[in-house]
Design a protein around this motif. Structure first.
Motif, PDB file in Angstrom:
ATOM      1  N   GLY A  30       7.071   6.952   4.465  1.00  0.00           N
ATOM      2  CA  GLY A  30       6.096   6.081   3.811  1.00  0.00           C
ATOM      3  C   GLY A  30       6.460   5.652   2.401  1.00  0.00           C
ATOM      4  N   GLN A  31       7.634   6.032   1.936  1.00  0.00           N
ATOM      5  CA  GLN A  31       8.030   5.646   0.579  1.00  0.00           C
ATOM      6  C   GLN A  31       8.489   4.179   0.534  1.00  0.00           C
ATOM      7  OE1 GLN A  31      11.395   7.826  -1.594  1.00  0.00           O
ATOM      8  NE2 GLN A  31       9.598   8.350  -2.819  1.00  0.00           N
ATOM      9  N   PHE A  32       8.229   3.543  -0.619  1.00  0.00           N
ATOM     10  CA  PHE A  32       8.805   2.230  -0.902  1.00  0.00           C
ATOM     11  C   PHE A  32       9.910   2.471  -1.920  1.00  0.00           C
ATOM     12  CE2 PHE A  32       7.957  -2.401  -0.468  1.00  0.00           C
ATOM     13  CZ  PHE A  32       8.919  -2.874  -1.346  1.00  0.00           C
ATOM     14  N   LEU A  33      11.128   2.552  -1.409  1.00  0.00           N
ATOM     15  CA  LEU A  33      12.279   2.928  -2.228  1.00  0.00           C
ATOM     16  C   LEU A  33      13.105   1.690  -2.556  1.00  0.00           C
ATOM     17  CD1 LEU A  33      14.230   5.200  -3.336  1.00  0.00           C
ATOM     18  CD2 LEU A  33      15.359   5.071  -1.122  1.00  0.00           C
ATOM     19  N   VAL A  34      13.412   1.517  -3.825  1.00  0.00           N
ATOM     20  CA  VAL A  34      14.290   0.411  -4.209  1.00  0.00           C
ATOM     21  C   VAL A  34      15.607   0.974  -4.728  1.00  0.00           C
ATOM     22  CG1 VAL A  34      14.621  -1.575  -5.732  1.00  0.00           C
ATOM     23  CG2 VAL A  34      12.381  -1.166  -4.694  1.00  0.00           C
ATOM     24  N   GLN A 195       2.249  -0.329   2.837  1.00  0.00           N
ATOM     25  CA  GLN A 195       0.958   0.293   2.519  1.00  0.00           C
ATOM     26  C   GLN A 195       0.003   0.320   3.702  1.00  0.00           C
ATOM     27  OE1 GLN A 195      -0.285  -1.783  -1.106  1.00  0.00           O
ATOM     28  NE2 GLN A 195       0.577  -0.107  -2.314  1.00  0.00           N
ATOM     29  N   GLU A 196      -0.002  -0.768   4.484  1.00  0.00           N
ATOM     30  CA  GLU A 196      -0.995  -0.850   5.551  1.00  0.00           C
ATOM     31  C   GLU A 196      -0.494  -0.278   6.871  1.00  0.00           C
ATOM     32  OE1 GLU A 196      -2.494  -4.857   5.762  1.00  0.00           O
ATOM     33  OE2 GLU A 196      -3.031  -4.846   3.637  1.00  0.00           O
ATOM     34  N   ASP A 197       0.788  -0.366   7.121  1.00  0.00           N
ATOM     35  CA  ASP A 197       1.314   0.114   8.396  1.00  0.00           C
ATOM     36  C   ASP A 197       2.142   1.388   8.247  1.00  0.00           C
ATOM     37  OD1 ASP A 197       0.136  -2.115   9.489  1.00  0.00           O
ATOM     38  OD2 ASP A 197       1.950  -3.317   9.447  1.00  0.00           O
ATOM     39  N   GLY A 198       2.309   1.830   7.011  1.00  0.00           N
ATOM     40  CA  GLY A 198       3.031   3.083   6.793  1.00  0.00           C
ATOM     41  C   GLY A 198       4.522   3.016   7.059  1.00  0.00           C
ATOM     42  N   ILE A 199       5.059   1.804   7.096  1.00  0.00           N
ATOM     43  CA  ILE A 199       6.500   1.664   7.332  1.00  0.00           C
ATOM     44  C   ILE A 199       7.257   2.083   6.068  1.00  0.00           C
ATOM     45  CG2 ILE A 199       8.356   0.018   7.823  1.00  0.00           C
ATOM     46  CD1 ILE A 199       6.304  -1.642   9.430  1.00  0.00           C
ATOM     47  N   VAL A 208      16.055  -4.783 -11.929  1.00  0.00           N
ATOM     48  CA  VAL A 208      15.278  -3.571 -12.201  1.00  0.00           C
ATOM     49  C   VAL A 208      13.820  -3.932 -12.484  1.00  0.00           C
ATOM     50  CG1 VAL A 208      15.008  -1.597 -13.764  1.00  0.00           C
ATOM     51  CG2 VAL A 208      17.282  -2.306 -13.053  1.00  0.00           C
ATOM     52  N   ALA A 209      13.610  -5.088 -13.133  1.00  0.00           N
ATOM     53  CA  ALA A 209      12.239  -5.514 -13.431  1.00  0.00           C
ATOM     54  C   ALA A 209      11.442  -5.682 -12.137  1.00  0.00           C
ATOM     55  CB  ALA A 209      12.260  -6.814 -14.226  1.00  0.00           C
ATOM     56  N   LEU A 210      12.057  -6.320 -11.160  1.00  0.00           N
ATOM     57  CA  LEU A 210      11.384  -6.517  -9.874  1.00  0.00           C
ATOM     58  C   LEU A 210      11.190  -5.171  -9.170  1.00  0.00           C
ATOM     59  CD1 LEU A 210      10.322  -8.815  -8.070  1.00  0.00           C
ATOM     60  CD2 LEU A 210      12.549  -8.815  -6.923  1.00  0.00           C
ATOM     61  N   ALA A 211      12.197  -4.329  -9.247  1.00  0.00           N
ATOM     62  CA  ALA A 211      12.091  -3.002  -8.642  1.00  0.00           C
ATOM     63  C   ALA A 211      10.885  -2.258  -9.203  1.00  0.00           C
ATOM     64  CB  ALA A 211      13.371  -2.206  -8.898  1.00  0.00           C
ATOM     65  N   ARG A 212      10.697  -2.346 -10.504  1.00  0.00           N
ATOM     66  CA  ARG A 212       9.594  -1.617 -11.151  1.00  0.00           C
ATOM     67  C   ARG A 212       8.237  -2.122 -10.699  1.00  0.00           C
ATOM     68  NH1 ARG A 212      10.457  -0.033 -17.330  1.00  0.00           N
ATOM     69  NH2 ARG A 212       8.510   0.981 -16.744  1.00  0.00           N
ATOM     70  N   GLU A 213       8.172  -3.390 -10.326  1.00  0.00           N
ATOM     71  CA  GLU A 213       6.903  -3.957  -9.874  1.00  0.00           C
ATOM     72  C   GLU A 213       6.480  -3.394  -8.516  1.00  0.00           C
ATOM     73  OE1 GLU A 213       5.865  -8.252  -9.746  1.00  0.00           O
ATOM     74  OE2 GLU A 213       7.577  -8.411 -11.136  1.00  0.00           O
ATOM     75  N   TYR A 214       7.457  -3.055  -7.686  1.00  0.00           N
ATOM     76  CA  TYR A 214       7.123  -2.742  -6.301  1.00  0.00           C
ATOM     77  C   TYR A 214       7.419  -1.306  -5.867  1.00  0.00           C
ATOM     78  CZ  TYR A 214       6.201  -7.658  -5.543  1.00  0.00           C
ATOM     79  OH  TYR A 214       5.664  -8.915  -5.610  1.00  0.00           O
ATOM     80  N   ALA A 215       8.381  -0.666  -6.501  1.00  0.00           N
ATOM     81  CA  ALA A 215       8.883   0.595  -5.956  1.00  0.00           C
ATOM     82  C   ALA A 215       7.948   1.772  -6.221  1.00  0.00           C
ATOM     83  CB  ALA A 215      10.251   0.901  -6.555  1.00  0.00           C
ATOM     84  N   ASP A 216       7.949   2.719  -5.292  1.00  0.00           N
ATOM     85  CA  ASP A 216       7.407   4.054  -5.569  1.00  0.00           C
ATOM     86  C   ASP A 216       8.452   4.864  -6.318  1.00  0.00           C
ATOM     87  OD1 ASP A 216       5.156   3.493  -4.032  1.00  0.00           O
ATOM     88  OD2 ASP A 216       6.100   4.238  -2.198  1.00  0.00           O
ATOM     89  N   ARG A 217       9.694   4.499  -6.069  1.00  0.00           N
ATOM     90  CA  ARG A 217      10.812   5.259  -6.605  1.00  0.00           C
ATOM     91  C   ARG A 217      12.027   4.339  -6.641  1.00  0.00           C
ATOM     92  NH1 ARG A 217      13.388   9.634  -2.559  1.00  0.00           N
ATOM     93  NH2 ARG A 217      15.048  10.544  -3.827  1.00  0.00           N
ATOM     94  N   ILE A 218      12.828   4.515  -7.682  1.00  0.00           N
ATOM     95  CA  ILE A 218      14.040   3.718  -7.803  1.00  0.00           C
ATOM     96  C   ILE A 218      15.233   4.661  -7.864  1.00  0.00           C
ATOM     97  CG2 ILE A 218      15.325   2.104  -9.273  1.00  0.00           C
ATOM     98  CD1 ILE A 218      12.646   1.087 -10.340  1.00  0.00           C
TER      99      ILE A 218
END
Ligand code: ADP
Ligand code: ADP
Length: 239
Positions: A30-34, A195-199, A208-218
Motif C-alpha cells: 500500500g505504499q506510494f514510493l517514489v 489510496q482507494e484501491d490499495g494498489i 524531487v519537488a513532484l516526488a514530495r507532493e505525492y510520495a509516502d516515501r522517497i
C-alpha cells in the motif's frame, strides 16, 4: 510483511555497466514510493527487476514473500499479471480506440486470438468501462488513442493495466514527456488508485519537488546505489 523486498541486489549489465549495487530495502503493502535520481542512476533498472523484465546478477527479490528469481512459465506470468507497468511513452496502439487499447490489457487464456479478432465479452467491456471510470476517461471510450492529449494517453495506459487487477503498479518516468497540468492528472490518478484501491505504487521521477507532493516515501539512487531512504518530510531539494 512487505509486499516487495530487495536483499543485497546487484545488477551488472553484460557490457559491465553497473545497474544496481547492493540494494536492500522493503516496500510495505500500500505504499506510494517514489524513486528519484539523475538519468543513469538505476531507477529504470530497479523497477524492471521487480517484474523480471531485467534479471539481477546476485541477491534476492521477493514479491509477496516468494523469491521471484526462479520463476518460469506460469509462475512468471502470474507475477507479471500481479504487476502493472506504465512507461514514459504510453505504448498505446495509436490508431485504435481507447476501448480497444484498454481491452488489450485483459488477461485471459484466449486473449491473443480474441484480441486479434476483436472479440470481447460483455463482461470484458464492462470491465474496460470501469477501468476508464477509475482514470476519469470514460467519455473517451470510442475516441482514437492518438486523438488524446499525452496525459489522457497515459491514463488510458493506466486503465489498460487495471484490466489485470494489479496489486502493484510500476511507473517508469510516467510524466517525463508531459506538461505540469497533465502531469498532475496522471499523478493524481496514480494516487487515487493507491489510496482507494490499495494498489502499491512505485514511480520513477526526475523531480524531487513532484516526488514530495505525492510520495509516502522517497528513495534516492546514485550510480546504482541507494543513497537515501526517507519519509518525504526529511528530503530536501538539495538532496
Ligand atoms: P535511470 O532509469 O535512473 O535513468 P537506468 O536504470 O536506465 O537509469 O540505467 C542505469 C545504468 O545502467 C546506466 O549507466 C545505463 O546506461 C545502464 N544501462 C541501462 N540499461 C542497460 C543495458 N540494457 N545494457 C547496458 N547498460 C544499461
Ligand atoms: P488531460 O489533462 O486530460 O491530459 P489536457 O488538459 O491536456 O487533458 O487536454 C484538454 C483537452 O484538449 C482534452 O479534451 C484533449 O482532448 C484536448 N487535447 C489536448 N492535447 C491534444 C492533442 N494533442 N490532440 C487532440 N486533443 C488534444
Amino acid at each position: 510483511t512487505p509486499i516487495i523486498s530487495f536483499k543485497g541486489v546487484n545488477k551488472v549489465y553484460n557490457n559491465g555497466t553497473v545497474g544496481l549495487k547492493d540494494i536492500s530495502f522493503d516496500i510495505p503493502r500500500g505504499q506510494f514510493l517514489v524513486v528519484v535520481g539523475l538519468s543513469g542512476a538505476g531507477k529504470s533498472t530497479l523497477l524492471r527487476t521487480i517484474n523480471r523484465m531485467h534479471e539481477i546478477t546476485s541477491g534476492e527479490i521477493t514479491v509477496e514473500d516468494e523469491a521471484i528469481g526462479d520463476y518460469k512459465g506460469k509462475a512468471l506470468r502470474l507475477l507479471r499479471r500481479k504487476i502493472g507497468m506504465i512507461f514514459q511513452g504510453f505504448n498505446l496502439i495509436n490508431r485504435s480506440s481507447v476501448e480497444k487499447n484498454v481491452l488489450s490489457g485483459r488477461v485471459s487464456y484466449y486473449a491473443t486470438w480474441k484480441t486479434i479478432l476483436g472479440l470481447f465479452s460483455k463482461a470484458d467491456k464492462e470491465k474496460a468501462v470501469h477501468a476508464l471510470e477509475r482514470v476519469n476517461l470514460v467519455e473517451k471510450l470510442y475516441t482514437r488513442a492518438d486523438e488524446l492529449s499525452g496525459g489522457q494517453q497515459q491514463r488510458v495506459a493506466i486503465a489498460r493495466t487495471l484490466m489485470q487487477d494489479p496489486k502493484i503498479i510500476l511507473a517508469d518516468e510516467p510524466v517525463a514527456s508531459l506538461d505540469p497540468l497533465t502531469t498532475k492528472t496522471v499523478m493524481d490518478t496514480l494516487k487515487r488508485l493507491n489510496q482507494e484501491d490499495g494498489i502499491t505504487v512505485i514511480v520513477n521521477l526526475h523531480s524531487v519537488a513532484l516526488a514530495r507532493e505525492y510520495a509516502d516515501r522517497i528513495i534516492g539512487l546514485r550510480a546504482g546505489q541507494l543513497v537515501y531512504d526517507q519519509p518525504i518530510a526529511k528530503v530536501t531539494v538539495d538532496d
